[in-house]
Design an enzyme around this catalytic site. Structure first.
Site, PDB file in Angstrom:
ATOM      1  N   ASN A 428       0.562  -0.756  -0.137  1.00  0.00           N
ATOM      2  CA  ASN A 428      -0.028  -0.273   0.001  1.00  0.00           C
ATOM      3  C   ASN A 428       1.235   1.176   0.274  1.00  0.00           C
ATOM      4  OD1 ASN A 428       0.500  -1.096   3.094  1.00  0.00           O
ATOM      5  ND2 ASN A 428       0.038   1.265   3.584  1.00  0.00           N
ATOM      6  N   ASP A 471      -5.706   0.184   1.732  1.00  0.00           N
ATOM      7  CA  ASP A 471      -5.153  -0.160   2.431  1.00  0.00           C
ATOM      8  C   ASP A 471      -5.035  -2.206   1.753  1.00  0.00           C
ATOM      9  OD1 ASP A 471      -2.792  -1.051   4.544  1.00  0.00           O
ATOM     10  OD2 ASP A 471      -4.107  -1.675   5.877  1.00  0.00           O
ATOM     11  N   ASP A 473      -3.203  -3.962  -0.128  1.00  0.00           N
ATOM     12  CA  ASP A 473      -1.513  -4.109  -1.015  1.00  0.00           C
ATOM     13  C   ASP A 473      -1.915  -5.417  -1.631  1.00  0.00           C
ATOM     14  OD1 ASP A 473       0.520  -3.811   2.038  1.00  0.00           O
ATOM     15  OD2 ASP A 473      -0.883  -4.047   2.565  1.00  0.00           O
TER      16      ASP A 473
END
Length: 703
Positions: A428, A471, A473
């Site tokens: 992120n 967030d 990732d």
């Protein structure tokens, strides 16, 4: 006359010391019994102090004598008086309890093993697991060496406390009495793994030579002894109990021949006999406090080449260990915790290089991936995942946000030797939830980067979630496969992403080939012909919050998926969930403890639903799903596919086996601990076995 008076004065002082010493000794040994019953001990104590005062106990200082008598004659000093033994002969070590032995072992591992070997058998310094020490074998002789060192050698005086010295002595005595040469002792190791073996790991299921079992990221075993017909006959062969106080095990073991190598959090590497589970050696690394760690003191595993093991330590070091002995070979600083970095992922060996990524995406790092020479630890190249001025992609960052833009590389990638391309997921941007301070797409966050492994130069990239504010990732392990796409066989990457979409990319060029949701998604209505998301209003993060699917946990996290090449199926540990995402105003986006830098966050709305989904690898179409029986926790591990037609996984404290064709549960067993780690398979004594961490223990199952 003066000489007589002087001698009388000295005698009086000695007697006084003896009386005081005897009284002190009495108070230490007994505070309940009447003095008449304790008189023999008091008298003996007085005599010991009189001897010391008159110069007859030069071996002990007053401080040492006082400490010894406080332990109620536990050192056996009374024998000096009773039978006239020397202090060396009379002195016995009272620090011999199991707790003292464990403390001595820990001190030895931390302070002595680097010179004398992890089992005391010798390395830079001589073996201590035998009799015939240079300065004598008595407890007092060893105590003196620990106190004073040996002049003219590397053995210098230590700063150990009085009790710690005796704990080490007890541990050394145990090594002397139980040397590692008996028939019941663990066998000596002769580990040697070539880069060619690692390249060809998919062809043999007898071992597990890298984080994903092979460089392709499949998590697949070619062993077929365990099948849907007999899987219910699996039974525990042994259990290895770790001594760590940490509870979250996420690591994948390596298996070479008859030896299992595994990490135990926070920074221990252990070698186990695959037949018995017995510890062969253990390497323990001290970890400083106050490190920038968001999600537990975890480590996900090792890499191996030749006779060296490699692991990333939480304090930012890449560490090389001698696989046969557990001895430290070298260590090199990868990144500084003071800058927000830690290392939690398993390295990957590519030819003669060790590649490792960094953690710290929530701490305002500027992420990177780096390669190191496997023999020397020297850095060979470094690829910054947040491009600086003048580098391609830098224009996707504004407001100088690139300096602390995140982009961690915390989960192990994959490698295609035929193309010499290394594929690695990037995490992120930072701050994760407040994109206003970092306008632009924010390359190369939430992307896969394909690098020329020999140089670290970028070949291509694909960004899954531009300008991410959730967030999400892209830190999943890439799965490399050769699939029929549109009637043509293509070299592809399969990627169930945290943003909820499953992707298929050409791994030669990075071209987008297919993409479809594998969990419920409301943040995007689909993907363009080039794979870029088409966002909806639910993608917008505001101060007041907005419900978005998938939630902050994502559609899939770091827990690895598995691939069965025969069936053409990807098995995904998926998550159905939703969150209310909020962001802070620009004036309130600050760094917290250790530089924690998030800009608000996502609160989970309702329970997370964890499910195993089988997807057609070429299209992402769902073939079946399985809802595991969850325990009280939220623990959910990665998956393993086998040529026997099975899928193994962990959830809620249990290990389960599914029919790979239908998803039907065929076997399940409760393990009594949290199950965050994925299982692996290999052969032991010629039979297929399954190994997995649960709680603080590793379990081995066989038919």
């Amino acid at each position: 006359m003066k000489r007589i008076l002087w001698k009388a004065a000295i005698a009086t002082i000695i007697v006084f010391i003896g009386i005081v010493g005897g009284a002190y000794y009495y108070l230490e040994v007994n505070t309940v019994k009447p003095i008449s019953e304790s008189w023999p001990k008091i008298s003996r104590g007085a005599q010991i102090y009189l001897m010391k005062a008159s110069g007859k106990l030069p071996e002990l200082s007053w401080t040492e004598l006082l400490k010894m008598t406080r332990l109620q004659d536990g050192f056996g000093l009374g024998s000096v008086i009773a039978v006239g033994q020397s202090v060396d002969a009379a002195l016995s070590n009272p620090y011999t309890s199991r707790e003292d032995q464990e403390a001595g072992r820990h001190i030895f591992s931390e302070r002595c093993a680097v010179c004398h070997g992890p089992d005391g058998s010798g390395s830079l310094g001589p073996s201590l697991a035998r009799f015939g020490y240079k300065k004598g074998d008595s407890d007092l002789a060893v105590y003196r060496v620990l106190t004073d060192g040996i002049v003219g050698t590397a053995m210098v005086s230590t700063d150990l406390s009085f009790a710690e010295r005796w704990q080490v002595i007890g541990y050394l005595r145990n090594l002397q009495l139980h040397p590692g040469t008996g028939d019941d002792e663990p066998r000596p190791l002769n580990i040697q793994v070539s880069s060619e073996q690692i390249r060809r790991a998919n062809e043999s299921g007898d071992e597990w030579l890298s984080y994903s079992g092979a460089l392709s990221g499949w998590r697949y075993s070619s062993l077929s002894e365990i099948t849907p017909v007999n899987v219910a006959q699996l039974r525990v062969r042994w259990v290895h109990q770790s001594s760590t106080s940490e509870s979250k095990f996420e690591s994948t073991p390596l298996v070479v021949g008859n030896t299992i190598f595994a990490t135990e959090p926070p920074a221990t590497v252990v070698a186990l006999d695959a037949k018995t589970g017995e510890v062969i050696w253990k390497y323990e690394r001290p970890i400083p406090t106050g490190l920038p760690i968001c999600c537990g003191k975890v480590n996900r595993g090792l890499a191996i080449l030749d006779n060296s093991l490699f692991f990333g330590s939480l304090d930012g070091y890449l560490v090389a260990i001698e696989a046969n002995t557990g001895k430290l070979n070298w260590q090199t600083r990868v990144a500084k915790p003071s800058d927000g970095f830690s290392l939690t992922g398993a390295p990957l060996v590519v030819d003669r290089s060790v590649v490792i990524g960094v953690s710290g995406g929530d701490f305002g790092i500027r992420g990177f991936l780096a390669a190191y020479d496997a023999t020397t630890g020297q850095q060979e190249w470094r690829f910054d995942t947040i491009p600086g001025p003048g580098e391609p992609g830098h224009e996707t960052w504004q407001n100088e946000a690139w300096k602390s833009g995140g982009g961690p590389t915390w989960v192990t990638g994959s490698y295609d030797p035929s193309l010499d391309l290394l594929y690695w997921g990037v995490g992120n941007p930072a701050p994760p939830f407040a994109g206003d301070v970092r306008p632009g797409d924010n390359l190369f966050t939430n992307s896969v980067v394909a690098l020329h492994a020999s140089s670290g130069k970028l070949a291509w990239y694909f960004q899954f979630t531009p300008h991410d504010e959730h967030d999400w990732d892209s830190s999943q392990t890439p799965i490399l496969a050769d699939l029929l796409i549109g009637g043509l066989e293509r070299k592809v990457i399969c990627w169930p992403n945290r943003n909820g979409f499953y992707y298929v990319l050409d791994r030669v060029t990075g071209q987008f080939l297919a993409g479809t949701p594998f969990v419920e998604v409301n943040w995007a209505q689909g993907l363009t012909s080039r794979g870029r998301p088409i966002p909806t209003n639910a993608n917008t993060v505001s101060e007041g919050g907005r419900v978005t699917k998938p939630g902050v946990a994502g559609g899939a996290n770091w827990q690895p998926a598995a691939f069965n090449p025969a069936g053409g199926l990807i098995f995904v540990p998926a998550i159905e969930g939703q969150s209310v995402f909020t962001k802070s105003t620009s004036d309130r986006i600050i760094r917290g403890e250790h530089g924690y830098f998030t800009g608000s966050g996502g609160s989970i709305l309702g329970p997370l639903i964890r499910v195993v989904r089988a997807l057609d690898a070429a299209t992402g179409a769902k073939r079946w799903e399985y809802h595991p029986r969850l325990g009280k926790g939220t623990d959910f591990g990665g998956l393993l596919a086998t040529a026997g037609g099975l899928v193994f996984g962990t959830s809620g404290g249990s290990l389960f086996a599914l029919d790979a064709a239908t998803g039907k549960e065929l076997w399940s067993v409760g393990l009594g601990g949290e199950t965050w780690a994925p299982p692996i398979s290999f052969t032991s004594e010629g039979q297929q076995v399954i190994a997995v961490w649960a709680g603080r223990a590793m379990f081995l199952f066989g038919l």
